[in-house]
Every structure is written in C-alpha cells, then in structure tokens.
Design a protein around this motif. Structure first.
Motif, PDB file in Angstrom:
ATOM      1  N   GLN A  80     -24.041 104.970 -67.180  1.00 19.65           N
ATOM      2  CA  GLN A  80     -23.923 104.487 -68.174  1.00 19.65           C
ATOM      3  C   GLN A  80     -22.945 103.236 -68.706  1.00 19.65           C
ATOM      4  OE1 GLN A  80     -24.461 108.032 -71.944  1.00 19.65           O
ATOM      5  NE2 GLN A  80     -25.171 108.149 -69.995  1.00 19.65           N
ATOM      6  N   VAL A  81     -22.439 102.775 -67.191  1.00 19.41           N
ATOM      7  CA  VAL A  81     -21.055 101.952 -67.385  1.00 19.41           C
ATOM      8  C   VAL A  81     -21.563 100.754 -66.090  1.00 19.41           C
ATOM      9  CG1 VAL A  81     -18.758 101.831 -66.530  1.00 19.41           C
ATOM     10  CG2 VAL A  81     -19.206 104.238 -67.841  1.00 19.41           C
ATOM     11  N   LYS A  82     -21.599  99.395 -66.873  1.00 17.41           N
ATOM     12  CA  LYS A  82     -21.705  98.625 -66.268  1.00 17.41           C
ATOM     13  C   LYS A  82     -20.431  98.548 -64.958  1.00 17.41           C
ATOM     14  CE  LYS A  82     -19.745  94.639 -68.735  1.00 17.41           C
ATOM     15  NZ  LYS A  82     -19.249  93.393 -68.959  1.00 17.41           N
ATOM     16  N   GLY A  83     -21.156  97.526 -63.972  1.00 20.59           N
ATOM     17  CA  GLY A  83     -20.595  97.025 -62.237  1.00 20.59           C
ATOM     18  C   GLY A  83     -20.013  98.243 -61.344  1.00 20.59           C
ATOM     19  N   SER A  84     -20.356  97.903 -60.793  1.00 26.36           N
ATOM     20  CA  SER A  84     -19.681  99.046 -59.177  1.00 26.36           C
ATOM     21  C   SER A  84     -17.718  98.790 -58.621  1.00 26.36           C
ATOM     22  CB  SER A  84     -20.158  98.991 -58.599  1.00 26.36           C
ATOM     23  OG  SER A  84     -21.006  97.733 -57.699  1.00 26.36           O
ATOM     24  N   LEU A  85     -17.478  99.319 -58.236  1.00 28.59           N
ATOM     25  CA  LEU A  85     -15.654  99.674 -57.884  1.00 28.59           C
ATOM     26  C   LEU A  85     -15.878  99.347 -55.856  1.00 28.59           C
ATOM     27  CD1 LEU A  85     -12.929  98.968 -58.251  1.00 28.59           C
ATOM     28  CD2 LEU A  85     -12.973 101.720 -57.369  1.00 28.59           C
ATOM     29  N   PHE A  86     -15.686  98.472 -55.520  1.00 26.70           N
ATOM     30  CA  PHE A  86     -15.695  98.545 -54.132  1.00 26.70           C
ATOM     31  C   PHE A  86     -14.248  98.897 -54.145  1.00 26.70           C
ATOM     32  CE2 PHE A  86     -18.805  95.927 -54.717  1.00 26.70           C
ATOM     33  CZ  PHE A  86     -20.502  96.118 -53.410  1.00 26.70           C
ATOM     34  N   PHE A  87     -13.979 100.017 -52.964  1.00 22.86           N
ATOM     35  CA  PHE A  87     -12.965 100.472 -52.411  1.00 22.86           C
ATOM     36  C   PHE A  87     -12.198 101.200 -51.588  1.00 22.86           C
ATOM     37  CE2 PHE A  87     -14.184 104.370 -54.719  1.00 22.86           C
ATOM     38  CZ  PHE A  87     -14.056 105.345 -53.747  1.00 22.86           C
ATOM     39  N   PHE A  88     -11.830 101.466 -50.728  1.00 20.54           N
ATOM     40  CA  PHE A  88     -11.214 102.024 -48.753  1.00 20.54           C
ATOM     41  C   PHE A  88     -11.227 103.603 -49.739  1.00 20.54           C
ATOM     42  CE2 PHE A  88     -11.885  98.337 -47.195  1.00 20.54           C
ATOM     43  CZ  PHE A  88     -11.888  98.553 -45.940  1.00 20.54           C
ATOM     44  N   LEU A  89     -12.069 104.328 -49.781  1.00 22.15           N
ATOM     45  CA  LEU A  89     -11.396 105.464 -49.428  1.00 22.15           C
ATOM     46  C   LEU A  89     -11.309 106.101 -48.813  1.00 22.15           C
ATOM     47  CD1 LEU A  89     -14.744 108.059 -50.753  1.00 22.15           C
ATOM     48  CD2 LEU A  89     -13.170 108.705 -48.815  1.00 22.15           C
ATOM     49  N   GLU A  90      -9.537 106.472 -49.010  1.00 22.32           N
ATOM     50  CA  GLU A  90      -9.272 107.516 -47.595  1.00 22.32           C
ATOM     51  C   GLU A  90      -8.489 109.100 -48.570  1.00 22.32           C
ATOM     52  OE1 GLU A  90      -5.557 105.473 -47.328  1.00 22.32           O
ATOM     53  OE2 GLU A  90      -6.822 104.335 -48.288  1.00 22.32           O
ATOM     54  N   PRO A  91      -8.252 109.954 -48.310  1.00 25.22           N
ATOM     55  CA  PRO A  91      -7.457 111.569 -49.136  1.00 25.22           C
ATOM     56  C   PRO A  91      -6.079 110.981 -49.906  1.00 25.22           C
ATOM     57  CG  PRO A  91      -7.554 111.590 -46.073  1.00 25.22           C
ATOM     58  CD  PRO A  91      -8.426 110.422 -46.386  1.00 25.22           C
TER      59      PRO A  91
END
Length: 231
Positions: A80-91
């Motif tokens: 229900q929210v537009k857009g998407s986030l590209f990010f580096f997943l790390e602890p």
C-alpha cells in the motif's frame, strides 16, 4: 496495494539458506503501518532472488541469512505504499520508512549505503537522466523519420553507456574495500573481466560469497587467456 507489490506476492518464495545466521535490522514505521507486509529481496539479473516476507509488527527484525551473503544489495517493498528502496542490507542497518514513497526512506547504521548513495548520485542517476533524454530524442527522430537525427541520438546513447562502464571501473578501483565495488564488479563482470579489477579488491572481503564467485570467474578467465595465448 501498489501495482508492484501484488505481482511479487504471487511469485516470490522464501528459503532459509544453509549455515544461516540472524541478521538484525530495524525498520521504523508509524503505528498505522502495523501489520502491513513488507518484502525484502535481492534483484540482480542473472542471479536467483533471495526473498524475505515480513510483517511490520515491530521495529526489530531478525532475518535468517547465510553469513557470507551480507552485505548485499536488497530491494524493499511495503504494501500500500508506492516505490521501492534499493539499499545494502547488513547487520544493524536502520531504515526510517518514508510513508508516501518507500524509495525516499533513509538508511543509517551502515557502512555500505553511503558508498552506494555516492555511486548512485554521482554516476547512475545522472546517467539514467541523460539516457532518458537521448531516448526521447531517438523517439522523436523515429517519428519524424529523420535518419541523421536518429543516428545522432543513438550514438549519444552508445557513448553514454561506454562512459558509465569506464566510470564504474574507476569507482571500483578507487574503492577496493567496498562491498558496493564487489557488487558492481559482479553485475558488470564481462565488461571488466580482462581489466584486473578483481585483483585490486581487498582480501578482507574474501569470505563473502560474491568474492568467491568472482574468484572462480577470474580463475577461469586467466586460464582461458593462457590457453588462448598458447594456441
């Protein structure tokens, strides 16, 4: 539900890799988001997706991920929210969720994300804008059936693409200890396989699965080069 989220739910699967460990991240969202679904997934052409489906019932999430798979680039979608986030997943990563556009969410407590933002802001986004402008010029030329104009805009795109490859290689060389560089080398391997960029990567990343993948690719490239030279 936004138009990107529904198709993802239909096709995604979640698998816990062998030798996984808990990777703790934080997603901060307002109370009205409680119970909404979020999808975290890797999005790399030519590589199998790793997918995690979570509910925003708290701020803290423990994701079961193989220890040699992080840091890595992930994409975040929220229902229900537009857009998407590209990010580096790390602890330890913390995501302050933007409630109107997920792509505008802010990532902190991360070494890799400022490096990713540097690459995006200085290289990728300006490239995308110029390519879009040149593509529009190409469309107009095709519509007008103007061959000279068409060739001009097509050539501009080709030069722009070559320039991005060159600058990406320079970024990797200038940031040899960055997981962003490791990622960029993987997705651009065939452009750089003969440029000795792998040898410049920091050995501190040798435990990462992408490093091992590139190490094998590099070994095969060197072997084929020697064989070709001896033929």
């Amino acid at each position: 539900m936004n138009k990107y989220f529904a198709p993802l739910i239909l096709f995604l699967f979640s698998a816990v890799p062998a030798f996984s460990q808990n990777i703790r991240i934080q997603i901060v969202a307002p109370k009205e988001f409680k119970g909404r679904k979020a999808i975290l997934l890797t999005r790399e052409k030519g590589f199998a997706a790793i997918v995690h489906s979570i509910k925003l019932n708290s701020d803290i999430f423990n994701l079961e991920i193989a220890g040699d798979l992080v840091p890595d680039l992930y994409q975040l979608h929220v229902s229900q929210v537009k857009g998407s986030l590209f990010f580096f997943l790390e602890p330890g990563s913390k995501i302050q969720l933007d409630t109107t556009d997920v792509s505008k969410s802010i990532v902190t407590n991360s070494k890799s994300n400022p490096e990713w933002k540097l690459f995006q802001d200085n290289l990728q986004k300006p490239y995308d804008q110029r390519i879009n402008d040149y593509s529009q010029g190409e469309k107009r030329a095709r519509k007008e059936r103007n061959a000279d104009s068409l060739n001009f805009w097509v050539d501009k795109q080709a030069v722009e693409k070559e320039d991005l490859v060159k600058k990406t290689g320079e970024y990797i060389a200038d940031h040899p200890d960055s997981y962003v560089s490791l990622y960029l080398l993987k997705i651009n391997w065939y452009a750089f396989k003969n440029d000795k960029l792998f040898e410049r990567l920091a050995k501190s990343m040798a435990g990462h699965r992408t490093y091992k993948f590139l190490e094998e690719k590099n070994r095969k490239t060197e072997k084929s080069g020697v064989l070709g030279h001896n033929l």
